[in-house]
Write a protein that holds these residues in place. Structure first.
Motif, PDB file in Angstrom:
ATOM      1  N   MET A 113      25.298  60.010  34.970  1.00 56.59           N
ATOM      2  CA  MET A 113      25.127  60.723  36.004  1.00 56.59           C
ATOM      3  C   MET A 113      24.558  59.887  37.425  1.00 56.59           C
ATOM      4  SD  MET A 113      23.301  64.429  36.418  1.00 56.59           S
ATOM      5  CE  MET A 113      24.446  65.104  35.091  1.00 56.59           C
ATOM      6  N   LYS A 114      24.902  60.421  38.602  1.00 52.40           N
ATOM      7  CA  LYS A 114      24.429  59.632  40.008  1.00 52.40           C
ATOM      8  C   LYS A 114      23.533  60.632  40.875  1.00 52.40           C
ATOM      9  CE  LYS A 114      27.959  56.242  39.797  1.00 52.40           C
ATOM     10  NZ  LYS A 114      28.961  55.385  40.610  1.00 52.40           N
ATOM     11  N   VAL A 115      23.166  60.013  41.599  1.00 50.54           N
ATOM     12  CA  VAL A 115      22.229  60.731  42.663  1.00 50.54           C
ATOM     13  C   VAL A 115      23.079  61.718  43.275  1.00 50.54           C
ATOM     14  CG1 VAL A 115      20.534  60.581  44.501  1.00 50.54           C
ATOM     15  CG2 VAL A 115      20.227  59.238  42.449  1.00 50.54           C
TER      16      VAL A 115
ATOM     17  N   THR B 153      20.247  55.206  46.554  1.00 46.99           N
ATOM     18  CA  THR B 153      21.453  55.443  47.370  1.00 46.99           C
ATOM     19  C   THR B 153      22.267  56.591  46.336  1.00 46.99           C
ATOM     20  OG1 THR B 153      22.834  54.023  45.946  1.00 46.99           O
ATOM     21  CG2 THR B 153      21.634  53.106  47.819  1.00 46.99           C
ATOM     22  N   PRO B 154      23.113  57.117  46.971  1.00 51.42           N
ATOM     23  CA  PRO B 154      23.722  58.339  46.209  1.00 51.42           C
ATOM     24  C   PRO B 154      24.395  57.862  44.981  1.00 51.42           C
ATOM     25  CG  PRO B 154      24.242  58.560  48.663  1.00 51.42           C
ATOM     26  CD  PRO B 154      23.655  57.236  48.346  1.00 51.42           C
ATOM     27  N   ASP B 155      24.597  56.443  45.049  1.00 51.82           N
ATOM     28  CA  ASP B 155      25.559  55.896  44.005  1.00 51.82           C
ATOM     29  C   ASP B 155      24.479  55.509  42.773  1.00 51.82           C
ATOM     30  OD1 ASP B 155      27.949  56.046  45.006  1.00 51.82           O
ATOM     31  OD2 ASP B 155      28.083  54.404  45.994  1.00 51.82           O
ATOM     32  N   THR B 156      23.247  55.533  43.059  1.00 55.63           N
ATOM     33  CA  THR B 156      22.241  55.021  41.930  1.00 55.63           C
ATOM     34  C   THR B 156      22.414  55.988  40.587  1.00 55.63           C
ATOM     35  OG1 THR B 156      20.566  54.316  43.787  1.00 55.63           O
ATOM     36  CG2 THR B 156      19.733  54.473  41.549  1.00 55.63           C
ATOM     37  N   GLU B 157      22.333  55.284  39.616  1.00 49.82           N
ATOM     38  CA  GLU B 157      22.484  56.130  37.956  1.00 49.82           C
ATOM     39  C   GLU B 157      21.110  56.764  38.072  1.00 49.82           C
ATOM     40  OE1 GLU B 157      24.926  56.394  36.143  1.00 49.82           O
ATOM     41  OE2 GLU B 157      26.435  55.326  37.074  1.00 49.82           O
ATOM     42  N   LEU B 158      21.108  57.904  37.515  1.00 45.95           N
ATOM     43  CA  LEU B 158      19.906  58.705  37.148  1.00 45.95           C
ATOM     44  C   LEU B 158      18.750  58.019  35.968  1.00 45.95           C
ATOM     45  CD1 LEU B 158      20.711  62.291  36.927  1.00 45.95           C
ATOM     46  CD2 LEU B 158      19.750  61.139  38.828  1.00 45.95           C
TER      47      LEU B 158
ATOM     48  N   MET C 159      12.308  54.164  38.124  1.00 48.34           N
ATOM     49  CA  MET C 159      11.670  53.734  39.381  1.00 48.34           C
ATOM     50  C   MET C 159      10.650  54.526  39.640  1.00 48.34           C
ATOM     51  SD  MET C 159      15.103  52.922  41.659  1.00 48.34           S
ATOM     52  CE  MET C 159      14.418  53.004  43.248  1.00 48.34           C
ATOM     53  N   MET C 160      10.929  56.079  39.444  1.00 47.56           N
ATOM     54  CA  MET C 160      10.027  57.164  39.544  1.00 47.56           C
ATOM     55  C   MET C 160       8.851  57.004  38.887  1.00 47.56           C
ATOM     56  SD  MET C 160      12.326  60.307  40.732  1.00 47.56           S
ATOM     57  CE  MET C 160      11.556  61.175  42.023  1.00 47.56           C
TER      58      MET C 160
ATOM     59  N   VAL D 107      19.060  65.956  33.987  1.00 52.54           N
ATOM     60  CA  VAL D 107      19.219  65.568  32.626  1.00 52.54           C
ATOM     61  C   VAL D 107      19.394  66.549  31.670  1.00 52.54           C
ATOM     62  CG1 VAL D 107      17.820  64.295  30.841  1.00 52.54           C
ATOM     63  CG2 VAL D 107      18.107  63.447  33.181  1.00 52.54           C
ATOM     64  N   VAL D 108      18.401  67.622  31.648  1.00 52.65           N
ATOM     65  CA  VAL D 108      18.596  68.616  30.590  1.00 52.65           C
ATOM     66  C   VAL D 108      20.035  69.297  30.829  1.00 52.65           C
ATOM     67  CG1 VAL D 108      17.299  71.015  30.217  1.00 52.65           C
ATOM     68  CG2 VAL D 108      16.167  69.155  30.660  1.00 52.65           C
TER      69      VAL D 108
END
Length: 157
Positions: free
Chosen positions: A1-3, A83-88, A94-95, A124-125
């Motif tokens: 899943m991506k941003v 970016t919008p393409d960053t994976e969750l 990172m967070m 994620v849930v």
């Protein structure tokens, strides 16, 4: 899943503030819209992030009043971005590493949105719930062949 999947569900409403704006005005905007962060933009460029964490810390340091504080004096001037393409999975790492609750989403220099740790956790849930439903449906509809393959396994004792 991506941003980009989160942004698609979340919608496109963005709240920004300028660095020279008063902290009181910024806090009022956050309260009025029930949001936990504002992206700090200056002449179209991302220059920082203001979250309730910075607002509370600054207010406590200033004896409980905003006074003449500006956004620039309390904002995080090096916010994490993605970016919008960053994976969750990468966003979560990172967070967590920076204890960031909000992250601006950028495409080059264009602000695409802001995602929160809540948004990431919910995605994620929701993804896990969907996968569980699909697996349960698959197991319930497991094909049974004529030679007996596909029957429930017998317990080995």
């Amino acid at each position: 899943m991506k941003v980009s999947d989160i942004l698609r569900v979340k919608g496109g409403t963005l709240f920004t503030v300028q660095p020279e704006q008063s902290l009181a005005d910024a806090a009022s905007t956050m309260a009025e819209h029930d949001i936990g962060s504002l992206v700090v933009m200056d002449h179209g460029d991302l220059v920082g992030m203001l979250t309730f964490r910075e607002v509370i810390k600054a207010t406590v340091r200033n004896s409980g009043v905003f006074g003449s504080l500006t956004v620039r004096t309390v904002m995080d001037d090096h916010p994490l971005t993605c970016t919008p393409d960053t994976e969750l999975d990468e966003v979560r790492r990172m967070m967590l590493s920076r204890h960031a609750r909000y992250m601006p989403v950028m495409t080059q220099k264009t602000l695409m949105g802001v995602i929160s740790f809540y948004d990431v956790a919910k995605a994620v849930v929701d993804g896990q719930d969907f996968e569980n439903r699909m697996l349960k449906a698959y197991i319930r509809d497991w094909p049974v062949s004529e030679d007996g393959a596909g029957k429930e396994p017998q317990a080995l004792l």
